[in-house]
Design a protein around this motif. Structure first.
Motif, PDB file in Angstrom:
ATOM      1  N   HIS A 124      44.144  38.764  39.019  1.00 58.41           N
ATOM      2  CA  HIS A 124      45.109  39.343  39.955  1.00 58.41           C
ATOM      3  C   HIS A 124      44.464  39.479  41.328  1.00 58.41           C
ATOM      4  N   ASN A 130      48.181  45.641  45.662  1.00 60.29           N
ATOM      5  CA  ASN A 130      47.695  45.618  44.282  1.00 60.29           C
ATOM      6  C   ASN A 130      46.330  46.259  44.128  1.00 60.29           C
ATOM      7  N   CYS A 140      42.412  47.271  40.136  1.00 65.22           N
ATOM      8  CA  CYS A 140      43.608  46.442  40.174  1.00 65.22           C
ATOM      9  C   CYS A 140      44.782  47.225  39.599  1.00 65.22           C
ATOM     10  N   LYS A 141      45.845  47.378  40.384  1.00 65.92           N
ATOM     11  CA  LYS A 141      47.003  48.134  39.922  1.00 65.92           C
ATOM     12  C   LYS A 141      47.706  47.430  38.761  1.00 65.92           C
ATOM     13  N   ALA A 142      47.755  46.107  38.809  1.00 68.87           N
ATOM     14  CA  ALA A 142      48.412  45.363  37.732  1.00 68.87           C
ATOM     15  C   ALA A 142      47.699  45.583  36.402  1.00 68.87           C
ATOM     16  N   CYS A 143      46.378  45.576  36.438  1.00 67.07           N
ATOM     17  CA  CYS A 143      45.615  45.817  35.209  1.00 67.07           C
ATOM     18  C   CYS A 143      45.790  47.257  34.731  1.00 67.07           C
ATOM     19  N   ARG A 145      48.470  49.108  35.161  1.00 65.55           N
ATOM     20  CA  ARG A 145      49.794  49.197  34.532  1.00 65.55           C
ATOM     21  C   ARG A 145      49.774  48.577  33.137  1.00 65.55           C
ATOM     22  N   ARG A 146      49.064  47.462  32.998  1.00 68.26           N
ATOM     23  CA  ARG A 146      48.983  46.820  31.682  1.00 68.26           C
ATOM     24  C   ARG A 146      48.276  47.720  30.687  1.00 68.26           C
TER      25      ARG A 146
END
Length: 239
Positions: A124, A130, A140-143, A145-146
């Motif tokens: 990402h 992010n 990492c914001k995406a990680c 959230r996951r």
């Protein structure tokens, strides 16, 4: 040899192997000084900072080096590595700064002193939208959230399954539409509840959808080791 001329022997102290080396010598023996940075050779943290034991307490090696070669560190202050090498204990590469300044300086660098990677380990991009910062580290914001989603899914999987609510008005309507045919009503969690449900269907007591009394028949059936309630409509069909 007379006892008076013997070299005095130090008394044994439990927990000690012998007299400690002077701190400057300890730091020298536990560091590689072949380059500009004095690289710590002893135990390190997961972030690469040197650790050592002083007075039986774990302490950070570069702070000990600064105190030994420069002087005391004011309360509430931190040590910043000007060389951006966490394992370095060279006092010339260390500077006393405030926690806020230490965080601000750490943001543009990686632990090895290089420029920051453009992507996280999952690929990402570290864009402004992010990226989040915490105590000088970027995440990492995406990680994140996951990881939160996976955590919620695991928590739900660990919870016991909830039994579906039985809408007896709908069940009775279906049974009335197919008179004299047995139909599934519910699978109560206990035999006692199953017997009560069957009785309420027959009498209409508490379950008003099955009134008037005697309009429905009910029976219990064993299905895969659990009692299920079945019923059928035997009353007069309303025209």
């Amino acid at each position: 040899m007379p006892q008076s001329k013997q070299t005095p022997i130090e008394k044994h102290q439990p927990g000690r192997r012998g007299p400690r080396l002077p701190m400057p010598l300890r730091l020298e023996r536990l560091s590689d000084r072949t380059g500009a940075c004095w690289l710590w050779l002893g135990q390190k943290t997961s972030d690469g900072y040197g650790m050592m034991t002083v007075d039986r307490k774990p302490v950070v090696a570069h702070r000990v080096s600064y105190k030994t070669h420069v002087g005391p560190i004011p309360a509430g202050m931190q040590i910043d590595h000007l060389c951006r090498v966490p394992s370095c204990i060279n006092p010339a590469h260390l500077e006393v700064v405030t926690p806020a300044e230490n965080v601000a300086r750490a943001r543009p660098y990686r632990a090895d002193g290089g420029l920051p990677k453009p992507e996280c380990v999952a690929g990402h991009p570290f864009t402004e939208e992010n990226t989040t910062w915490y105590q000088g580290w970027r995440y990492c914001k995406a990680c994140q959230r996951r990881r939160r989603r996976i955590s919620r899914e695991k928590a739900r999987a660990a919870q016991p399954l909830r039994r579906a609510y039985t809408d007896h008005a709908d069940v009775s309507a279906v049974l009335k539409a197919t008179p004299n045919e047995w139909g599934f009503v519910s699978a109560p969690k206990s035999a006692h509840t199953a017997r009560q449900t069957a009785r309420y269907i027959r009498t209409g007591d508490r379950l008003t959808a099955y009134r008037p009394a005697g309009s429905f028949e009910a029976e219990l059936r064993q299905v895969e080791g659990q009692l299920h309630v079945f019923a059928r409509f035997v009353g007069e069909v309303e025209l």
